[in-house]
Design an enzyme around this catalytic site. Structure first.
Site, PDB file in Angstrom:
ATOM      1  N   HIS A   1       0.823  -1.198   0.000  1.00 24.44           N
ATOM      2  CA  HIS A   1       0.000   0.000   0.000  1.00 24.44           C
ATOM      3  C   HIS A   1       0.861   1.254   0.000  1.00 24.44           C
ATOM      4  CE1 HIS A   1      -4.127  -1.390   1.645  1.00 24.44           C
ATOM      5  NE2 HIS A   1      -4.132  -1.232   0.349  1.00 24.44           N
TER       6      HIS A   1
ATOM      7  N   ARG B   1      -5.872  -4.494 -28.417  1.00 25.88           N
ATOM      8  CA  ARG B   1      -6.044  -5.856 -27.869  1.00 25.88           C
ATOM      9  C   ARG B   1      -7.543  -6.139 -27.767  1.00 25.88           C
ATOM     10  NH1 ARG B   1      -1.007  -4.544 -24.516  1.00 25.88           N
ATOM     11  NH2 ARG B   1       0.381  -6.313 -24.855  1.00 25.88           N
TER      12      ARG B   1
ATOM     13  N   ARG C   1      -5.697  -6.252 -33.573  1.00 26.95           N
ATOM     14  CA  ARG C   1      -5.384  -7.679 -33.494  1.00 26.95           C
ATOM     15  C   ARG C   1      -6.686  -8.447 -33.276  1.00 26.95           C
ATOM     16  NH1 ARG C   1      -1.455  -9.496 -28.798  1.00 26.95           N
ATOM     17  NH2 ARG C   1      -3.242  -9.072 -27.480  1.00 26.95           N
TER      18      ARG C   1
ATOM     19  N   GLU D   1       5.318 -13.686 -32.770  1.00 31.35           N
ATOM     20  CA  GLU D   1       5.513 -13.905 -31.332  1.00 31.35           C
ATOM     21  C   GLU D   1       5.769 -15.371 -31.010  1.00 31.35           C
ATOM     22  OE1 GLU D   1       2.053 -12.456 -29.241  1.00 31.35           O
ATOM     23  OE2 GLU D   1       0.669 -13.286 -30.703  1.00 31.35           O
TER      24      GLU D   1
ATOM     25  N   CYS E   1       5.324  -4.392 -30.776  1.00 34.17           N
ATOM     26  CA  CYS E   1       4.258  -3.960 -29.876  1.00 34.17           C
ATOM     27  C   CYS E   1       4.361  -4.596 -28.491  1.00 34.17           C
ATOM     28  CB  CYS E   1       2.883  -4.219 -30.488  1.00 34.17           C
ATOM     29  SG  CYS E   1       2.582  -5.962 -30.824  1.00 34.17           S
TER      30      CYS E   1
HETATM   31  C1  PEP Z   1       3.259  -9.680 -27.078  1.00 29.21           C
HETATM   32  O1  PEP Z   1       3.139 -10.883 -26.890  1.00 29.21           O
HETATM   33  O2  PEP Z   1       4.347  -9.079 -27.055  1.00 29.21           O
HETATM   34  C2  PEP Z   1       2.070  -8.852 -27.280  1.00 29.21           C
HETATM   35  C3  PEP Z   1       2.149  -7.585 -27.591  1.00 29.21           C
HETATM   36  O3  PEP Z   1       0.872  -9.449 -27.095  1.00 29.21           O
HETATM   37  P1  PEP Z   1       0.263  -9.712 -25.665  1.00 29.21           P
HETATM   38  O4  PEP Z   1       1.152  -9.063 -24.655  1.00 29.21           O
HETATM   39  O5  PEP Z   1      -1.109  -9.122 -25.683  1.00 29.21           O
HETATM   40  O6  PEP Z   1       0.252 -11.193 -25.589  1.00 29.21           O
HETATM   41 MG    MG Z   2       1.285 -11.875 -27.377  1.00 30.48          MG
END
Ligand code: PEP
Ligand code: MG
Length: 951
Positions: free
Chosen positions: A576, A683, A719, A812, A883
């Site tokens: 906190h 997202r 996405r 990814e 990203c």
């Molecule tokens: C990632 O995996 O880097 C990404 C941007 O997607 P997420 O964090 O939503 O899985």
């Molecule tokens: Mg991801």
């Protein structure tokens, strides 16, 4: 009808029953319940039959003919400490419950009285001293027999009755039904060949709660089950008899053979005295911490009747007590079992309480991704250790955990535990208790005014939790017991607080264990209110506050213009104190170690909470550097904010798009104002999560339109749904997987739900209204997935054409990065998700509480894959974005630029500074840096690299 002390008269003396009845009638008249004439009704009734009830209690009331003399229905309790001869056999009455009843509201009280008559309470009634004590006896209803599913165990291994007995007793101990193990069992009672029953009888100190525990062997042995009953004098003997009857019955035998716990519970629940129960799963990210627990206890307090709760079948505690709730240490994924006192309003609250827990108790909750989540989490938590005591070398940089970033320079103000002197014993319990209640009320009033004047919601919420901690009947009840035993108010209170703090600090969940600080804080306040002492006065000039732990109330009292920085011996970044320090913008480091408390007052100190270190007695040069760092941080943010809307172009003329990662469509407008050149990642699973069911095309369009409208002509990368892994969607059935991160996630799931994917693509195209829409598919690992997704999109496009639509994939999964060349010929763009890419390349769960900090996206292996992806894309004339979190990391930005990234997408708070950083970089220099990075062997080596111009 609820009796209060106003309805009680203590210490009356009457020579005989007639005089007593006259006194009772006077009381009724005095209180406006009857006319003077009612006394004749009382006399007449007594003449017909005595109203003596037993156990020193009588219930004098008028005849039906005297009802006209009743002005209002009411009951008064009148105590005659010397006794009045009342019964036909000369029995003495110590308590007269005089009734003026126009209708039947008083029957409830009579029922209550008949219940307590089954106990031996004459002695207690005879010796009570206060109205409160008398009411406590009257309200002390006979206890029922505790029985719930946690007390019925199927013992797979049991070979004989002894093993079953052990299992049953273990379950009983967990409920805290028994306080001592030294109870002697009565003879085992073979109820039938099937069941052996052993009962223990003790007083209510030995047996806190009468309960029945049943252990059933999985295999067919004799006896098949052992029932252990612990009972105290409050148990209604009739209940015990009926339980034996059930245990002997044929139906019970059948239920035993089928090991049907539900049927067993139903059979034993033959009287209303079994405590009904209901379970709820905790879904809150940080478990049952102070804020949700405050809401839960407040809700439970509304119910008349007792409600208890246990976590995963453990000890039951009162759900009305905030400190007891916190002491459960319940974490996400565990199950709370509520039980409610039968025949009370509490029963009706089981549904409300479980629903409130399921709804998150005021917090947003996500469904569990996997059943074993909690087990994994708590095992991992056990590995998180408190920081060891560091050696505090003068003039050296000492590392510590950042709670709130910034740089502070000043002298120390060390707050050590304040000694409060008070007497341990006192001889007027009533006066002591009143003092305690007075002190608690003063502190509550003080807290309420702090809440009212707080200009920070975080601070206000913490103090609301403090008020609730003080509104804890169980704690006050415990303190009262100690006071009655001769303790002073201070000693009794401190003992209760110490107990509660100890229980709380032992909780395994570190976040919940940190709540012990809140308890200490409120405890100390009440103690100071009791003793009339005040706090140590802070210096009036800027200082660095040094404390064992930062109590939330300290922070609220702190004047940010005087407190330059904060150092604490203990605490974590999620305490906190840390939250509030962040909210107030005071640079703070936590978990420094206890040695820090030994440094002298007014010692010069430099705190760099941006980099995570501090220096005691820094050199002049260090102070100068610190001042410069402070100034430059301030100026940098100002400068960045001023130019937030300008493009991010390097000094050698290379432009990079700096876009925003959006999780909520409502943040779109503020992201534009903060300088986002576009959306780099919407997202959409987070958008879906704001709905209770799969949003249809129209509903999705309404959401997406907000983003397109805010960003207008700017590019918007959306996405498609990325659920699965750590992001389940409550209304979408998911298979139970051992490794959800390696399971049905992202595009894999969407391809199994083509209609849903089609709807989403349709909604996006329609909502964009021909604007710059860029759609990407998540978690693509092989070309076939891309081809299938693309063909679904083609179908949609055939119906709803879009001229400017770009289509890409996220990189990814390592296979996609490795095969980037094959994908690059197909797609319009790549967006690299470094969060998942790093997790999969390094095989470190990105959400792992201990290991995740080692999953550094700057590891050369990840950089090599980024490099390969960019090369492949550029060779085909396609653009590449990043990203993942790495895109907003100031250390990573020059390297990513050097590797050739075209777009960086990050959280809104990083945008202005990132753009500013790009504007100061030279692409050529970044390229040299990136080359070096690719040749490094570790992530630390990469992080240690400097741009040539900085070296
Ligand atoms: C990632 O995996 O880097 C990404 C941007 O997607 P997420 O964090 O939503 O899985
Ligand atoms: Mg991801």
């Amino acid at each position: 009808m609820q009796l209060t002390t106003k309805d009680v008269r203590m210490n009356l003396h009457a020579a005989d029953k007639k005089e007593a009845l006259a006194m009772l009638a006077d009381i009724l008249v005095e209180d406006g319940l009857t006319t003077q004439n009612y006394v004749h009704g009382l006399y007449d009734r007594e003449a017909q039959t005595t109203t003596y009830l037993g156990q020193g209690i009588a219930i004098p009331h008028g005849t039906p003919q005297s009802r006209d003399d009743i002005l209002a229905t009411g009951v008064r309790l009148v105590h005659f400490p010397d006794g009045v001869v009342w019964g036909d056999e000369g029995e003495l009455v110590y308590l007269a419950v005089v009734i003026a009843a126009r209708s039947d509201e008083h029957l409830q009280i009579l029922k209550q009285l008949t219940k307590i008559l089954s106990q031996d309470i004459a002695q207690k009634i005879n010796s009570v001293k206060t109205a409160d004590e008398l009411l406590a006896i009257i309200n002390d209803k006979p206890q029922s027999l505790l029985l719930n599913q946690h007390l019925i165990q199927i013992d797979e291994q049991a070979k004989d009755a002894d093993a079953l007995f052990a299992t049953a007793v273990t379950a009983l101990k967990k409920t805290r039904a028994v306080n001592t193990l030294s109870l002697l069992p009565s003879q085992p009672l073979a109820v039938s060949d099937l069941v052996q029953c052993i009962s223990f009888v003790g007083d209510d100190h030995q047996v806190a709660q009468s309960a029945l525990s049943l252990a059933i062997a999985k295999h067919d042995i004799t006896p098949r089950a052992v029932a252990v009953i612990v009972a105290n004098e409050k148990l209604d003997a009739r209940k015990l008899a009926s339980v034996y009857d059930v245990l002997m019955g044929e139906e019970f035998g059948l239920a035993l053979h089928q090991a049907d716990i539900h049927a067993i519970l139903q059979l034993l629940d033959i009287q209303e005295t079994s405590w009904p129960s209901k379970d709820a799963l905790i879904l809150n990210e940080h478990g049952l911490h102070a804020r949700p627990a405050t809401i839960l206890s407040a809700l439970a307090k509304q119910a008349k009747g007792e409600i208890r709760v246990s976590v995963d079948g453990g000890d039951f505690v009162s759900a009305k007590s905030l400190s007891r709730l916190l002491s459960l240490g319940a974490v996400r994924g565990q199950t709370l079992t509520f039980i409610a006192e039968p025949n009370t309003e509490a029963q009706g609250y089981l549904e409300k309480l479980t629903q409130a827990v399921t709804d998150g108790l005021g917090e947003k909750v996500l469904p569990l991704s996997h059943q074993s989540e909690h087990a994994e989490l708590s095992d991992a938590d056990a590995l998180v250790e408190m920081p060891a005591d560091k050696h505090l070398e003068r003039g050296e940089k000492i590392p510590a955990t950042i709670a709130s970033s910034g740089v502070a320079i000043g002298t120390t103000f060390v707050v050590r535990e304040q000694q409060v002197d008070y007497p341990m014993i006192a001889d007027d319990p009533q006066a002591e208790f009143e003092r305690l209640i007075g002190a608690i009320e003063r502190v509550q009033a003080e807290l309420s005014s702090t809440i009212a004047s707080a200009n920070n919601a975080d601070v206000a919420q913490i103090f609301m939790a403090h008020v609730a901690l003080l509104d804890d009947e169980e704690m006050v009840f415990e303190a009262k017991a100690a006071i009655d035993a001769g303790s002073s108010a201070e000693a009794a209170w401190q003992a209760c607080i110490d107990d509660a703090v100890e229980i709380q600090s032992k909780v395994t969940n570190p976040l919940l264990a940190q709540r012990a600080a809140d308890l200490k804080d409120v405890g100390q306040k009440v103690l100071l209110a009791l003793t009339g002492q005040d706090w140590q006065a802070e210096p009036k000039t800027p200082y660095v506050l040094v404390k064992e732990d930062l109590l939330p109330s300290d922070v609220a009292r702190l004047d940010p213009s005087c407190v330059a920085g904060i150092l604490t011996a203990v605490g974590g970044s999620s305490s906190h104190s840390a939250i509030v320090a962040r909210a107030l913008g005071i640079p703070a480091l936590v978990g420094v170690g206890f040695g820090i408390l030994d440094i002298s007052q007014d010692t010069p100190i430099l705190v760099n909470a941006s980099e995570g270190w501090f220096v005691i007695e820094p050199s002049d040069a260090m102070i100068l550097q610190g001042k410069q760092a402070q100034e430059s941080l301030k100026q940098r943010q100002q400068l960045a904010n001023q130019h937030a809307l300008d493009s991010a172009i390097t000094i050698d003329g290379h432009q990079v798009e700096v876009a925003v990662n959006l999780g909520s469509v409502h943040d779109a407008a503020s992201a534009v104002a903060s300088g986002a050149d576009g959306v780099g990642l919407l997202r959409t699973e987070l958008v879906f999560m704001t709905h209770d069911q799969v949003p249809d095309v129209q509903a999705q369009m309404r959401d997406y339109e907000q983003v397109f409208d805010a960003f207008d002509a700017r590019p918007v990368v959306v996405r498609t749904l990325d659920v699965g892994g750590d992001k389940p969607l409550s209304y979408l059935p998911m298979p139970d997987e051992d490794n959800p991160f390696l399971g049905l996630r992202g595009i894999r799931l969407s391809l199994k739900q083509p209609k849903m994917l089609k709807d989403q693509l349709t909604a996006l195209i329609l909502a964009s209204k021909g604007r710059d829409l860029r759609i990407m598919f998540p978690m693509v690992s092989k070309l076939e997935e891309w081809l299938m997704a693309k063909s679904i999109l083609e179908e949609v496009k055939a119906r709803y054409p879009h001229d400017r639509l770009q289509v890409g994939i996220m990189i990814e999964v390592p296979s996609a990065a490795i095969m980037a060349n094959a994908f690059a010929g197909e797609v319009d763009f790549f967006s690299i998700g470094t969060n998942d890419l790093t997790q999969y390349v390094m095989a470190i769960d990105r959400g792992h509480p201990v290991l995740s900090q080692e999953a550094d996206g700057l590891h050369p292996s990840v950089l090599m894959l980024i490099h390969q992806t960019i090369k492949a894309a550029h060779a085909h004339g396609k653009w590449v974005g990043v990203c993942g979190e790495l895109a907003g990391d100031s250390k990573a930005i020059p390297i990513l630029l050097g590797l050739g990234v075209d777009e960086l997408s990050m959280s809104v708070s990083s945008i202005a500074l990132a753009k500013q950083q790009v504007r100061e970089l030279s692409l050529a220099e970044c390229q040299v840096l990136a080359k070096h990075a690719l040749n490094c062997r570790t992530a630390n080596e990469v992080r240690a690299l400097r741009l040539e111009s900085d070296a």
